[in-house]
Design a protein around this motif. Sequence first.
Motif, PDB file in Angstrom:
ATOM      1  N   ASP A  39       0.840  -1.207   0.000  1.00  0.00           N
ATOM      2  CA  ASP A  39       0.000   0.000   0.000  1.00  0.00           C
ATOM      3  C   ASP A  39       0.876   1.259   0.000  1.00  0.00           C
ATOM      4  OD1 ASP A  39       0.803   0.511   2.637  1.00  0.00           O
ATOM      5  OD2 ASP A  39      -1.182   0.284   3.485  1.00  0.00           O
ATOM      6  N   PRO A  40       0.295   2.435  -0.175  1.00  0.00           N
ATOM      7  CA  PRO A  40       1.091   3.669  -0.235  1.00  0.00           C
ATOM      8  C   PRO A  40       1.898   3.965   1.024  1.00  0.00           C
ATOM      9  CG  PRO A  40      -1.081   4.062  -1.140  1.00  0.00           C
ATOM     10  CD  PRO A  40      -1.108   2.682  -0.542  1.00  0.00           C
ATOM     11  N   ASN A  41       1.513   3.392   2.161  1.00  0.00           N
ATOM     12  CA  ASN A  41       2.219   3.656   3.411  1.00  0.00           C
ATOM     13  C   ASN A  41       3.418   2.740   3.648  1.00  0.00           C
ATOM     14  OD1 ASN A  41       0.410   5.740   4.362  1.00  0.00           O
ATOM     15  ND2 ASN A  41      -1.085   4.097   4.545  1.00  0.00           N
ATOM     16  N   GLY A  42       3.523   1.656   2.899  1.00  0.00           N
ATOM     17  CA  GLY A  42       4.631   0.729   3.083  1.00  0.00           C
ATOM     18  C   GLY A  42       4.243  -0.561   3.783  1.00  0.00           C
ATOM     19  N   PHE A  43       2.958  -0.919   3.767  1.00  0.00           N
ATOM     20  CA  PHE A  43       2.500  -2.183   4.344  1.00  0.00           C
ATOM     21  C   PHE A  43       2.272  -3.195   3.229  1.00  0.00           C
ATOM     22  CE2 PHE A  43       1.222   0.826   7.620  1.00  0.00           C
ATOM     23  CZ  PHE A  43       1.605   0.166   8.776  1.00  0.00           C
ATOM     24  N   VAL A  44       2.816  -4.394   3.395  1.00  0.00           N
ATOM     25  CA  VAL A  44       2.571  -5.481   2.445  1.00  0.00           C
ATOM     26  C   VAL A  44       1.210  -6.054   2.802  1.00  0.00           C
ATOM     27  CG1 VAL A  44       3.406  -7.657   1.516  1.00  0.00           C
ATOM     28  CG2 VAL A  44       5.035  -5.977   2.370  1.00  0.00           C
ATOM     29  N   ILE A  45       0.222  -5.852   1.921  1.00  0.00           N
ATOM     30  CA  ILE A  45      -1.142  -6.259   2.272  1.00  0.00           C
ATOM     31  C   ILE A  45      -1.603  -7.533   1.572  1.00  0.00           C
ATOM     32  CG2 ILE A  45      -1.855  -3.922   2.887  1.00  0.00           C
ATOM     33  CD1 ILE A  45      -3.323  -3.867   0.152  1.00  0.00           C
ATOM     34  N   MET A  46      -0.970  -7.877   0.426  1.00  0.00           N
ATOM     35  CA  MET A  46      -1.394  -9.076  -0.299  1.00  0.00           C
ATOM     36  C   MET A  46      -0.189  -9.836  -0.825  1.00  0.00           C
ATOM     37  SD  MET A  46      -4.734  -7.832  -2.415  1.00  0.00           S
ATOM     38  CE  MET A  46      -5.558  -9.397  -2.404  1.00  0.00           C
ATOM     39  N   ARG A  47      -0.357 -11.136  -0.914  1.00  0.00           N
ATOM     40  CA  ARG A  47       0.668 -12.012  -1.492  1.00  0.00           C
ATOM     41  C   ARG A  47       0.012 -12.857  -2.576  1.00  0.00           C
ATOM     42  NH1 ARG A  47       2.432 -17.303  -1.244  1.00  0.00           N
ATOM     43  NH2 ARG A  47       4.687 -17.575  -1.424  1.00  0.00           N
ATOM     44  N   TYR A  48       0.695 -12.984  -3.696  1.00  0.00           N
ATOM     45  CA  TYR A  48       0.234 -13.829  -4.803  1.00  0.00           C
ATOM     46  C   TYR A  48       1.228 -14.972  -4.936  1.00  0.00           C
ATOM     47  CZ  TYR A  48      -2.956 -10.090  -5.864  1.00  0.00           C
ATOM     48  OH  TYR A  48      -3.961  -9.161  -5.764  1.00  0.00           O
ATOM     49  N   ALA A  49       0.731 -16.173  -4.838  1.00  0.00           N
ATOM     50  CA  ALA A  49       1.565 -17.366  -4.904  1.00  0.00           C
ATOM     51  C   ALA A  49       2.146 -17.521  -6.307  1.00  0.00           C
ATOM     52  CB  ALA A  49       0.742 -18.589  -4.540  1.00  0.00           C
ATOM     53  N   PRO A  50       3.265 -18.205  -6.431  1.00  0.00           N
ATOM     54  CA  PRO A  50       3.849 -18.428  -7.758  1.00  0.00           C
ATOM     55  C   PRO A  50       2.836 -19.056  -8.714  1.00  0.00           C
ATOM     56  CG  PRO A  50       5.353 -19.138  -6.046  1.00  0.00           C
ATOM     57  CD  PRO A  50       4.069 -18.795  -5.365  1.00  0.00           C
ATOM     58  N   GLY A  51       2.823 -18.581  -9.954  1.00  0.00           N
ATOM     59  CA  GLY A  51       1.907 -19.099 -10.963  1.00  0.00           C
ATOM     60  C   GLY A  51       0.518 -18.511 -10.887  1.00  0.00           C
ATOM     61  N   PHE A  52       0.355 -17.378 -10.199  1.00  0.00           N
ATOM     62  CA  PHE A  52      -0.967 -16.766 -10.034  1.00  0.00           C
ATOM     63  C   PHE A  52      -1.492 -16.225 -11.364  1.00  0.00           C
ATOM     64  CE2 PHE A  52       2.031 -13.347  -9.695  1.00  0.00           C
ATOM     65  CZ  PHE A  52       1.410 -12.263 -10.272  1.00  0.00           C
ATOM     66  N   ASP A  53      -2.784 -15.904 -11.372  1.00  0.00           N
ATOM     67  CA  ASP A  53      -3.445 -15.359 -12.547  1.00  0.00           C
ATOM     68  C   ASP A  53      -3.277 -13.844 -12.561  1.00  0.00           C
ATOM     69  OD1 ASP A  53      -5.079 -14.930 -14.747  1.00  0.00           O
ATOM     70  OD2 ASP A  53      -6.943 -15.105 -13.600  1.00  0.00           O
ATOM     71  N   MET A  54      -2.679 -13.305 -13.623  1.00  0.00           N
ATOM     72  CA  MET A  54      -2.437 -11.855 -13.732  1.00  0.00           C
ATOM     73  C   MET A  54      -3.741 -11.063 -13.735  1.00  0.00           C
ATOM     74  SD  MET A  54       0.787 -11.010 -13.948  1.00  0.00           S
ATOM     75  CE  MET A  54       2.326 -11.862 -14.087  1.00  0.00           C
ATOM     76  N   ALA A  55      -4.810 -11.645 -14.273  1.00  0.00           N
ATOM     77  CA  ALA A  55      -6.098 -10.944 -14.302  1.00  0.00           C
ATOM     78  C   ALA A  55      -6.606 -10.715 -12.880  1.00  0.00           C
ATOM     79  CB  ALA A  55      -7.115 -11.735 -15.110  1.00  0.00           C
ATOM     80  N   GLY A  56      -6.333 -11.632 -11.983  1.00  0.00           N
ATOM     81  CA  GLY A  56      -6.731 -11.463 -10.590  1.00  0.00           C
ATOM     82  C   GLY A  56      -5.968 -10.340  -9.919  1.00  0.00           C
ATOM     83  N   LEU A  57      -4.665 -10.232 -10.206  1.00  0.00           N
ATOM     84  CA  LEU A  57      -3.862  -9.127  -9.674  1.00  0.00           C
ATOM     85  C   LEU A  57      -4.394  -7.799 -10.187  1.00  0.00           C
ATOM     86  CD1 LEU A  57      -1.329  -7.896  -8.266  1.00  0.00           C
ATOM     87  CD2 LEU A  57      -0.107  -8.327 -10.393  1.00  0.00           C
ATOM     88  N   ARG A  58      -4.713  -7.745 -11.463  1.00  0.00           N
ATOM     89  CA  ARG A  58      -5.233  -6.509 -12.050  1.00  0.00           C
ATOM     90  C   ARG A  58      -6.563  -6.120 -11.403  1.00  0.00           C
ATOM     91  NH1 ARG A  58      -8.851  -4.574 -15.271  1.00  0.00           N
ATOM     92  NH2 ARG A  58      -8.441  -2.826 -16.626  1.00  0.00           N
ATOM     93  N   LYS A  59      -7.434  -7.099 -11.203  1.00  0.00           N
ATOM     94  CA  LYS A  59      -8.746  -6.836 -10.593  1.00  0.00           C
ATOM     95  C   LYS A  59      -8.586  -6.335  -9.158  1.00  0.00           C
ATOM     96  CE  LYS A  59     -12.033  -9.951  -8.894  1.00  0.00           C
ATOM     97  NZ  LYS A  59     -11.713 -10.054  -7.639  1.00  0.00           N
ATOM     98  N   ASP A  60      -7.729  -6.986  -8.389  1.00  0.00           N
ATOM     99  CA  ASP A  60      -7.507  -6.578  -7.000  1.00  0.00           C
ATOM    100  C   ASP A  60      -6.922  -5.172  -6.919  1.00  0.00           C
ATOM    101  OD1 ASP A  60      -8.456  -9.029  -6.169  1.00  0.00           O
ATOM    102  OD2 ASP A  60      -6.486  -9.825  -5.623  1.00  0.00           O
ATOM    103  N   LEU A  61      -5.921  -4.893  -7.748  1.00  0.00           N
ATOM    104  CA  LEU A  61      -5.298  -3.567  -7.716  1.00  0.00           C
ATOM    105  C   LEU A  61      -6.242  -2.490  -8.230  1.00  0.00           C
ATOM    106  CD1 LEU A  61      -1.516  -3.687  -8.641  1.00  0.00           C
ATOM    107  CD2 LEU A  61      -2.598  -2.445  -6.790  1.00  0.00           C
ATOM    108  N   ALA A  62      -7.063  -2.812  -9.221  1.00  0.00           N
ATOM    109  CA  ALA A  62      -8.045  -1.834  -9.710  1.00  0.00           C
ATOM    110  C   ALA A  62      -9.008  -1.458  -8.589  1.00  0.00           C
ATOM    111  CB  ALA A  62      -8.799  -2.392 -10.906  1.00  0.00           C
TER     112      ALA A  62
END
Length: 191
Positions: free
Chosen positions: A162-185
């Motif tokens: 996040d903008p403050n410097g907290f790691v809020i999510m982890r994506y396991a190896p081989g994750f779906d890029m569309a899911g990362l895009r949806k979460d970040l959007a």
Amino acid sequence: MNATSPERLSPRSRGRWTLIALFGLFFGAMALAGVLRFSGWQPTAHRNSGQLLQPPADLRALPPTLANGQPYAWNPEARTWRILVAPSAGCTSACVTLSQGLGKVWQLFGHNADNVEILWLGTPPAEVLGVPALRVLRDQPDLRAALPAVDDPAGTPVYVIDPNGFVIMRYAPGFDMAGLRKDLATLLKLK
């Protein structure tokens, strides 16, 4: 005819049954919503693709350093979200493929792309350096140790910071890029 048939009910009695039916419908829907809420059920559209970290890892005390030696400031006022890649040594073709996918995700943010940076911890393969918004960080052992499950034998995990410097999510190896895009959007809308 039966004494309780609809033809024999008085208007007052019909009004009472209508009111009871409305109460039953209202409170039944609320009870069902409460049961679903407290059982942990969520609609598919509201689920995260990545693993939400509870509690989030705090990187504010571990300021990263860019590869050129300059400090990298978290700068929460800028409202910049970060995607952090922390590959193990020797990650080559898999890291190139990962970086290309992250570059596409970044481009798909369109006008919001200025609010997302990609951080690479360590020395990336030469093919990775052409990715827009890529900031190469020195491989700092204390920073790497603060990342949850960073040395995954299955491959390279990806993190959202996040903008403050907290790691809020982890994506396991081989994750779906569309899911990362949806979460970040979704996160980018939280201005």
